[in-house]
Motif scaffolding. Structure first.
Motif, PDB file in Angstrom:
ATOM      1  N   SER B   2      27.305  18.312 -36.209  1.00 23.70           N
ATOM      2  CA  SER B   2      25.574  18.778 -35.542  1.00 23.70           C
ATOM      3  C   SER B   2      24.724  19.419 -35.909  1.00 23.70           C
ATOM      4  N   TYR B   3      23.438  19.638 -35.070  1.00 24.39           N
ATOM      5  CA  TYR B   3      22.347  20.030 -35.080  1.00 24.39           C
ATOM      6  C   TYR B   3      23.225  21.549 -34.995  1.00 24.39           C
ATOM      7  N   ASP B  54      25.343   4.109 -34.432  1.00 26.40           N
ATOM      8  CA  ASP B  54      24.903   5.196 -34.369  1.00 26.40           C
ATOM      9  C   ASP B  54      24.083   6.122 -35.029  1.00 26.40           C
ATOM     10  N   ALA B  57      21.954   5.932 -31.705  1.00 26.47           N
ATOM     11  CA  ALA B  57      22.042   7.069 -30.090  1.00 26.47           C
ATOM     12  C   ALA B  57      21.414   8.539 -31.047  1.00 26.47           C
ATOM     13  N   ARG B  58      22.322   8.681 -32.291  1.00 22.32           N
ATOM     14  CA  ARG B  58      21.774  10.071 -33.029  1.00 22.32           C
ATOM     15  C   ARG B  58      20.521  10.474 -32.960  1.00 22.32           C
ATOM     16  N   GLU B  60      18.349   9.614 -30.837  1.00 15.03           N
ATOM     17  CA  GLU B  60      17.518   9.032 -29.393  1.00 15.03           C
ATOM     18  C   GLU B  60      18.145  10.678 -28.815  1.00 15.03           C
ATOM     19  N   ASP B  61      19.131  11.488 -28.816  1.00 14.80           N
ATOM     20  CA  ASP B  61      19.919  12.163 -29.126  1.00 14.80           C
ATOM     21  C   ASP B  61      19.003  13.542 -29.351  1.00 14.80           C
ATOM     22  N   ALA B  62      19.035  13.048 -30.301  1.00 17.46           N
ATOM     23  CA  ALA B  62      17.933  14.419 -31.034  1.00 17.46           C
ATOM     24  C   ALA B  62      16.231  14.342 -30.502  1.00 17.46           C
ATOM     25  N   ASP B  63      16.035  13.141 -29.529  1.00 16.94           N
ATOM     26  CA  ASP B  63      14.185  12.728 -28.901  1.00 16.94           C
ATOM     27  C   ASP B  63      13.440  12.635 -30.253  1.00 16.94           C
ATOM     28  N   HIS B  66      13.252   6.994 -28.777  1.00 22.82           N
ATOM     29  CA  HIS B  66      13.106   6.882 -27.504  1.00 22.82           C
ATOM     30  C   HIS B  66      13.988   5.207 -27.215  1.00 22.82           C
TER      31      HIS B  66
END
Lengths: 132, 132
Positions: B2-3, B54, B57-58, B60-63, B66
């Motif tokens: 994780s970050y 995967d 998705a990561r 995208e989660d981290a912006d 998009h």
DNA sequence: AGATATCCTTGTTTTTTGCAAGTACGGGAG
DNA sequence: CTCCCGTACTTGCAAAAAACAAGGATATCT
């Protein structure tokens, strides 16, 4: 993963830059003044001894770092960046520049970022001098 | 991983930059004009479908990227870089600069490297324009 | 001479990645 | 309208990598 050459510069850099432990070792050598195996180990990042040994070997194989016995301690080994390794500095500068913008908890001094952006060559010379 | 934020800019960037598949996806979006899942899959890098899903998705989660449905194809999804993702361009430029020096088999056109070194802002504008 | 420091190696467990097959669903062809 | 294909994944399992814990070889210190 071995170095696969297919002409793509991003792919060429992956063996080093696409590996978190290698990036952290280079950071420690370049900016933190850490030079010994024990210093990398206790940098607080949670690396395992077998992984540290593996990454140091890979970085040496890739001619990014160089190791020499410490004259003052027969058992100690000093690691340092090669010219090829030092040439990664602009990449590390770019990462810091980007992180300063997007990490609201960054702890890099403002003066460092200012110099990084305005006088990167001067900053580079200072860091090189401090590594000698 | 994780970050984990502990203020270090290199560590902050590790989740993205310290991962080879993420770097390759960003490369493809930024420089290769690839925007669909199938294009990343068939880029010739050997990524597995579960890993590609995967990493998308990561990112995208981290912006960093998009995704939007393709209006012309109800089932297709278009991926694009966010502003935060586009701001990684100087890092990618630095990697290319470094690789051009150390990869004797690099296939980046000389003109690209020349502009990258002499007029990075101009090159950035061109690339941004081509991504619209 | 014995203890400690240093840099690892080794064996095992855990996690991640890669492989292969399969799924849900939208759109096109017949 | 039905069937098939394309698309973006998910799933289960095997293999590989990473993490964990312990141990080893050797130089230095006391």
């Amino acid at each position: 993963m071995s170095y696969e050459r297919n002409g793509c510069p991003i792919r060429f850099g992956l063996g080093i830059l696409g590996d978190k432990w290698s990036l952290l070792i280079i950071r420690d050598l370049m900016f933190k003044g850490r030079r010994y195996y024990g210093e990398f180990l206790s940098a607080g990042e949670g690396i395992s001894t077998n992984i540290l040994a593996d990454r140091l070997a890979r970085l040496e194989d890739a001619d990014i770092i160089h190791k020499t016995p410490d004259p003052a301690h027969g058992k100690k080994i000093v690691y340092c960046l090669t010219e090829k390794g030092l040439d990664l500095m602009p990449i590390m500068f770019s990462i810091m520049d980007w992180a300063e913008k997007y990490d609201d908890q960054t702890e890099v001094p403002r003066e460092f970022i200012k110099e990084l952006r305005n006088q990167p060559k001067s900053l580079r010379r200072k860091i090189l001098a401090s590594l000698k």
